[in-house]
Enzyme design. Structure first.
Site, PDB file in Angstrom:
ATOM      1  N   LEU A   8      95.490  72.918  72.158  1.00 60.78           N
ATOM      2  CA  LEU A   8      94.523  72.284  71.259  1.00 60.78           C
ATOM      3  C   LEU A   8      95.067  72.299  69.830  1.00 60.78           C
ATOM      4  O   LEU A   8      95.391  73.356  69.291  1.00 60.78           O
ATOM      5  CB  LEU A   8      93.180  73.011  71.321  1.00 60.78           C
ATOM      6  CG  LEU A   8      92.575  73.190  72.718  1.00 60.78           C
ATOM      7  CD1 LEU A   8      91.145  73.714  72.611  1.00 60.78           C
ATOM      8  CD2 LEU A   8      92.625  71.896  73.520  1.00 60.78           C
ATOM      9  N   ALA A   9      95.163  71.126  69.271  1.00 60.90           N
ATOM     10  CA  ALA A   9      95.771  71.012  67.933  1.00 60.90           C
ATOM     11  C   ALA A   9      95.142  69.883  67.136  1.00 60.90           C
ATOM     12  O   ALA A   9      95.798  69.216  66.360  1.00 60.90           O
ATOM     13  CB  ALA A   9      97.280  70.781  68.081  1.00 60.90           C
ATOM     14  N   GLY A  11      92.347  70.205  65.177  1.00 63.77           N
ATOM     15  CA  GLY A  11      91.574  70.665  64.016  1.00 63.77           C
ATOM     16  C   GLY A  11      92.222  70.297  62.688  1.00 63.77           C
ATOM     17  O   GLY A  11      93.422  70.041  62.613  1.00 63.77           O
ATOM     18  N   ARG A  15      91.489  74.849  55.305  1.00 66.58           N
ATOM     19  CA  ARG A  15      91.707  76.040  54.481  1.00 66.58           C
ATOM     20  C   ARG A  15      93.179  76.281  54.147  1.00 66.58           C
ATOM     21  O   ARG A  15      93.509  77.134  53.333  1.00 66.58           O
ATOM     22  CB  ARG A  15      91.106  77.277  55.153  1.00 66.58           C
ATOM     23  CG  ARG A  15      89.594  77.373  54.951  1.00 66.58           C
ATOM     24  CD  ARG A  15      89.012  78.567  55.643  1.00 66.58           C
ATOM     25  NE  ARG A  15      88.971  78.384  57.092  1.00 66.58           N
ATOM     26  CZ  ARG A  15      88.861  79.374  57.971  1.00 66.58           C
ATOM     27  NH1 ARG A  15      88.815  80.624  57.556  1.00 66.58           N
ATOM     28  NH2 ARG A  15      88.809  79.117  59.267  1.00 66.58           N
ATOM     29  N   LYS A  22      97.814  71.514  59.849  1.00 67.90           N
ATOM     30  CA  LYS A  22      98.070  72.945  59.998  1.00 67.90           C
ATOM     31  C   LYS A  22      99.111  73.279  61.058  1.00 67.90           C
ATOM     32  O   LYS A  22     100.015  74.083  60.811  1.00 67.90           O
ATOM     33  CB  LYS A  22      96.753  73.654  60.325  1.00 67.90           C
ATOM     34  CG  LYS A  22      96.917  75.115  60.656  1.00 67.90           C
ATOM     35  CD  LYS A  22      95.621  75.875  60.593  1.00 67.90           C
ATOM     36  CE  LYS A  22      94.747  75.611  61.781  1.00 67.90           C
ATOM     37  NZ  LYS A  22      93.506  76.417  61.709  1.00 67.90           N
ATOM     38  N   GLY A 139      84.118  84.741  69.735  1.00 66.83           N
ATOM     39  CA  GLY A 139      83.181  84.727  70.840  1.00 66.83           C
ATOM     40  C   GLY A 139      83.207  86.095  71.520  1.00 66.83           C
ATOM     41  O   GLY A 139      84.262  86.711  71.645  1.00 66.83           O
ATOM     42  N   GLU A 154      79.299  82.683  71.537  1.00 69.78           N
ATOM     43  CA  GLU A 154      79.867  82.503  70.199  1.00 69.78           C
ATOM     44  C   GLU A 154      79.070  83.310  69.191  1.00 69.78           C
ATOM     45  O   GLU A 154      77.856  83.470  69.328  1.00 69.78           O
ATOM     46  CB  GLU A 154      79.841  81.007  69.830  1.00 69.78           C
ATOM     47  CG  GLU A 154      80.807  80.158  70.636  1.00 69.78           C
ATOM     48  CD  GLU A 154      82.232  80.681  70.593  1.00 69.78           C
ATOM     49  OE1 GLU A 154      82.811  80.739  69.499  1.00 69.78           O
ATOM     50  OE2 GLU A 154      82.772  81.066  71.656  1.00 69.78           O
ATOM     51  N   ASN A 227      94.689  80.280  59.598  1.00 63.98           N
ATOM     52  CA  ASN A 227      93.691  79.412  58.962  1.00 63.98           C
ATOM     53  C   ASN A 227      94.002  79.145  57.504  1.00 63.98           C
ATOM     54  O   ASN A 227      93.524  78.183  56.929  1.00 63.98           O
ATOM     55  CB  ASN A 227      92.295  80.039  59.052  1.00 63.98           C
ATOM     56  CG  ASN A 227      91.841  80.130  60.499  1.00 63.98           C
ATOM     57  OD1 ASN A 227      91.727  79.125  61.182  1.00 63.98           O
ATOM     58  ND2 ASN A 227      91.628  81.345  60.971  1.00 63.98           N
ATOM     59  N   TYR A 366     138.359  75.115  45.676  1.00 62.16           N
ATOM     60  CA  TYR A 366     137.627  74.181  46.533  1.00 62.16           C
ATOM     61  C   TYR A 366     138.598  73.578  47.545  1.00 62.16           C
ATOM     62  O   TYR A 366     139.605  72.970  47.169  1.00 62.16           O
ATOM     63  CB  TYR A 366     136.967  73.053  45.724  1.00 62.16           C
ATOM     64  CG  TYR A 366     136.367  72.010  46.652  1.00 62.16           C
ATOM     65  CD1 TYR A 366     135.354  72.371  47.544  1.00 62.16           C
ATOM     66  CD2 TYR A 366     136.851  70.701  46.689  1.00 62.16           C
ATOM     67  CE1 TYR A 366     134.833  71.445  48.439  1.00 62.16           C
ATOM     68  CE2 TYR A 366     136.329  69.770  47.582  1.00 62.16           C
ATOM     69  CZ  TYR A 366     135.321  70.150  48.457  1.00 62.16           C
ATOM     70  OH  TYR A 366     134.815  69.249  49.342  1.00 62.16           O
TER      71      TYR A 366
HETATM   72  C1  UD1 Z   1      87.132  79.640  69.395  1.00 66.05           C
HETATM   73  C2  UD1 Z   1      86.337  80.115  70.598  1.00 66.05           C
HETATM   74  C3  UD1 Z   1      85.957  81.583  70.400  1.00 66.05           C
HETATM   75  C4  UD1 Z   1      87.193  82.421  70.187  1.00 66.05           C
HETATM   76  C5  UD1 Z   1      88.011  81.870  69.036  1.00 66.05           C
HETATM   77  C6  UD1 Z   1      89.337  82.564  68.950  1.00 66.05           C
HETATM   78  C7  UD1 Z   1      85.095  78.205  71.445  1.00 66.05           C
HETATM   79  C8  UD1 Z   1      83.784  77.520  71.466  1.00 66.05           C
HETATM   80  N1  UD1 Z   1      85.149  79.320  70.726  1.00 66.05           N
HETATM   81  O1  UD1 Z   1      86.287  79.669  68.286  1.00 66.05           O
HETATM   82  O2  UD1 Z   1      85.243  82.071  71.509  1.00 66.05           O
HETATM   83  O3  UD1 Z   1      86.854  83.764  69.930  1.00 66.05           O
HETATM   84  O4  UD1 Z   1      88.280  80.467  69.230  1.00 66.05           O
HETATM   85  O5  UD1 Z   1      90.001  82.152  67.809  1.00 66.05           O
HETATM   86  O6  UD1 Z   1      86.015  77.768  72.083  1.00 66.05           O
HETATM   87  N2  UD1 Z   1      90.066  72.360  68.315  1.00 66.05           N
HETATM   88  C9  UD1 Z   1      90.320  71.070  68.717  1.00 66.05           C
HETATM   89  N3  UD1 Z   1      89.287  70.200  68.837  1.00 66.05           N
HETATM   90  C10 UD1 Z   1      88.011  70.565  68.564  1.00 66.05           C
HETATM   91  C11 UD1 Z   1      87.751  71.876  68.177  1.00 66.05           C
HETATM   92  C12 UD1 Z   1      88.803  72.772  68.056  1.00 66.05           C
HETATM   93  O7  UD1 Z   1      91.460  70.693  68.947  1.00 66.05           O
HETATM   94  O8  UD1 Z   1      87.142  69.701  68.699  1.00 66.05           O
HETATM   95  C13 UD1 Z   1      91.184  73.295  68.200  1.00 66.05           C
HETATM   96  C14 UD1 Z   1      91.371  73.773  66.771  1.00 66.05           C
HETATM   97  O9  UD1 Z   1      92.307  72.957  66.096  1.00 66.05           O
HETATM   98  C15 UD1 Z   1      91.887  75.170  66.972  1.00 66.05           C
HETATM   99  C16 UD1 Z   1      91.258  75.628  68.273  1.00 66.05           C
HETATM  100  O10 UD1 Z   1      90.865  74.450  68.932  1.00 66.05           O
HETATM  101  O11 UD1 Z   1      93.279  75.215  67.143  1.00 66.05           O
HETATM  102  C17 UD1 Z   1      90.091  76.560  68.072  1.00 66.05           C
HETATM  103  O12 UD1 Z   1      89.100  75.925  67.325  1.00 66.05           O
HETATM  104  P1  UD1 Z   1      88.204  76.698  66.306  1.00 66.05           P
HETATM  105  O13 UD1 Z   1      87.244  75.782  65.730  1.00 66.05           O
HETATM  106  O14 UD1 Z   1      89.059  77.495  65.384  1.00 66.05           O
HETATM  107  O15 UD1 Z   1      87.438  77.699  67.288  1.00 66.05           O
HETATM  108  P2  UD1 Z   1      86.590  78.953  66.872  1.00 66.05           P
HETATM  109  O16 UD1 Z   1      85.310  78.500  66.325  1.00 66.05           O
HETATM  110  O17 UD1 Z   1      87.402  79.860  66.047  1.00 66.05           O
HETATM  111 CA    CA Z   2      89.563  79.825  64.891  1.00 62.25          CA
END
Ligand code: UD1
Ligand code: CA
Length: 455
Positions: A8-9, A11, A15, A22, A139, A154, A227, A366
């Site tokens: 997953l990438a 986001g 920050r 990122k 979570g 969560e 972050n 050189y």
């Molecule tokens: C998530 C977990 C949480 C865990 C934490 C660990 C969920 C609902 N929660 O929370 O239980 O403890 O990670 O760090 O899964 N991303 C996407 N698309 C989206 C949302 C997120 O690609 O729609 C990616 C973000 O870029 C990131 C990762 O998923 O790399 C995690 O997303 P983030 O929003 O940081 O999750 P947390 O709320 O921290």
């Molecule tokens: Ca996170």
């Protein structure tokens, strides 16, 4: 079932306060996401699917040429939604290992252990948890009285009792291929953040009598996310320490493991010593008994056995032979190859040249685009003039040549074996073997000459 990696990438990473997405910020010289890709390669997955969203094109570009599929998540509706998007590219039925592109320090051993537990227990969902000193933001893993995992809640949805649980969700989990589509299809966004939570696959698996397991990761460092710039620097320090420790475990003597930066792959022989503040980048190979002085920067190079780099040398895309002594303050540029027993002294720059056995270039010189034979001595301040403003030309110097101080060899030019070039010469034509060649106005003295003086 074969394995699909889903990273997953999507986001935004706001920050980081950067225009660069990122997941492609560099850590130890390579993008965060690349660390995750490289680590998961050790699980021999059938495919790697990357969910991109924010600045998707930049992320794709930064990872061009990799064996990855990209899926775009147009709106970031949650981690569960992200994995739903990934399913479009996943080979149907494949088991899934989901990771985050901004959690780069996860170790292959940990993932292999997770995979092994997933197989052994026949899990539908198998997640990687950890016991956090401070679980704020994570979570929480909820277990029943028998210890079985029943849900991930969560933080924003948790009551006080649940918040007190320290076992936390790392975010990394495996999903059984045959169950993934069904479990993901059951997700809704009826929660505090209005997001489709990947973590809710746990409660749906439990509700449909599918086995769920959690594997506890002992080393919290592996699960650290990035972050902001501070966290990125923190991870850099952890990785630096890990790599320094790995080198020491292979027998390298580091004067101070806290002061070395390894940003690539280092292969070492035995009894290698590295002084403080060195940077090793790309692929670096250090032979037996190599000694690297303080402040050296080595990038994609090979250093032969017994060679010593004195303080503050920069070696880039070059190959040094055995038993050389280089520096202090030498710059060895791309395309340089030295044979054994070569000496390169202070303030010497060498580029795209071959230096023969036992040759010495000891001070302020050189040497560029040069083929130099064996046992050549190059005097202080000697220069190969390899560039005419439009083209580069080669200089050929035979065995046993002596090049005097402050000589300019204007390429293309060839100096025959055993020739001596007198100090201060400007050599524009080939110099014959075995002879002394000079280009020097005869020294004269004007007797009784007086300097002008004011009356
Ligand atoms: C998530 C977990 C949480 C865990 C934490 C660990 C969920 C609902 N929660 O929370 O239980 O403890 O990670 O760090 O899964 N991303 C996407 N698309 C989206 C949302 C997120 O690609 O729609 C990616 C973000 O870029 C990131 C990762 O998923 O790399 C995690 O997303 P983030 O929003 O940081 O999750 P947390 O709320 O921290
Ligand atoms: Ca996170």
């Amino acid at each position: 079932m074969p394995l699909s990696i889903v990273i997953l990438a999507a986001g935004k990473g706001s920050r980081m306060k950067s225009r660069r997405p990122k997941v492609i910020h560099p850590l130890a010289g390579k993008p965060l996401l690349q660390h995750v890709i490289d680590t998961t390669r050790q699980l021999a997955p059938q495919q790697t699917v990357i969910v991109v969203g924010h600045e998707a094109d930049q992320v794709r570009q930064a990872l061009a040429g990799q064996d990855c599929d990209f899926v775009e998540q147009l709106e970031q509706l949650g981690t569960g939604h992200a994995v739903q998007q990934a399913l479009k590219a996943v080979t149907p039925g494949n088991d899934l290992l989901v990771l985050y592109g901004d959690v780069p320090l996860i170790r292959a051993e940990t993932l292999l252990h997770l995979q092994q537990q997933f197989e052994e227990h026949g899990s539908s969902v198998c997640l990687l948890s950890f016991v956090a000193d401070d679980p704020t933001g994570y979570g929480r893993i909820v277990r029943d009285e028998t210890g079985s995992v029943i849900a991930i809640v969560e933080e924003k949805d948790a009551d006080a009792e649940t918040r007190a649980i320290r076992e936390s969700n790392s975010g990394i989990l495996m999903l059984r291929g045959g169950d993934a589509a069904d479990l993901l299809g059951r997700l809704d966004n009826d929660n505090a953040q209005g997001e489709y939570y990947l973590t809710d696959t746990v409660k749906h698996a439990v509700a449909t009598q599918r086995p769920v397991h959690a594997v506890i990761c002992e080393d919290e460092d592996e699960l650290l996310g990035v972050n902001n710039q501070r966290q990125l620097a923190g991870l850099e320090a952890i990785l630096r320490a890990r790599r320094a420790e790995a080198l020491m475990d292979r027998g390298v003597k580091l004067v101070d493991p806290g002061r070395i930066d390894i940003r690539g792959e280092v292969a070492v022989g035995s009894d290698v010593e590295i002084d403080i503040n060195c940077v090793l980048e790309g692929e670096v190979e250090l032979g037996d008994g190599v000694r690297i002085g303080p402040g050296c920067v080595l990038s994609n190079c090979r250093i032969g056995a017994g060679t010593t780099l004195l303080a503050h040398c920069v070696v880039e895309e070059a190959e040094l032979g055995a038993s050389n002594t280089v520096g202090p303050f030498a710059r060895i540029r791309p395309g340089t190859e030295t044979a054994s027993d070569v000496k390169v002294g202070n303030f010497v720059e060498i580029k795209k040249s071959h230096i023969g056995v036992g040759s010495k270039i000891n001070h302020l010189a050189y040497v560029g685009d040069t083929e130099m034979g064996a046992r050549v001595n190059v005097g202080a301040g000697a220069i190969t003039c390899n560039y005419d403003g439009a083209y580069k030309h080669r200089t050929v110097i035979g065995d046993d040549v002596f090049v005097g101080s402050d000589v300019q060899l204007v390429a293309p030019v060839e100096i025959g074996a055993g020739a001596t070039i007198g100090a201060g010469a400007t050599i524009t034509r080939d110099a014959p073997a075995g002879e002394l060649t000079l280009s020097r106005a005869k020294q004269i003295t004007i007797p009784g000459w007086k300097r002008p003086s004011k009356n």
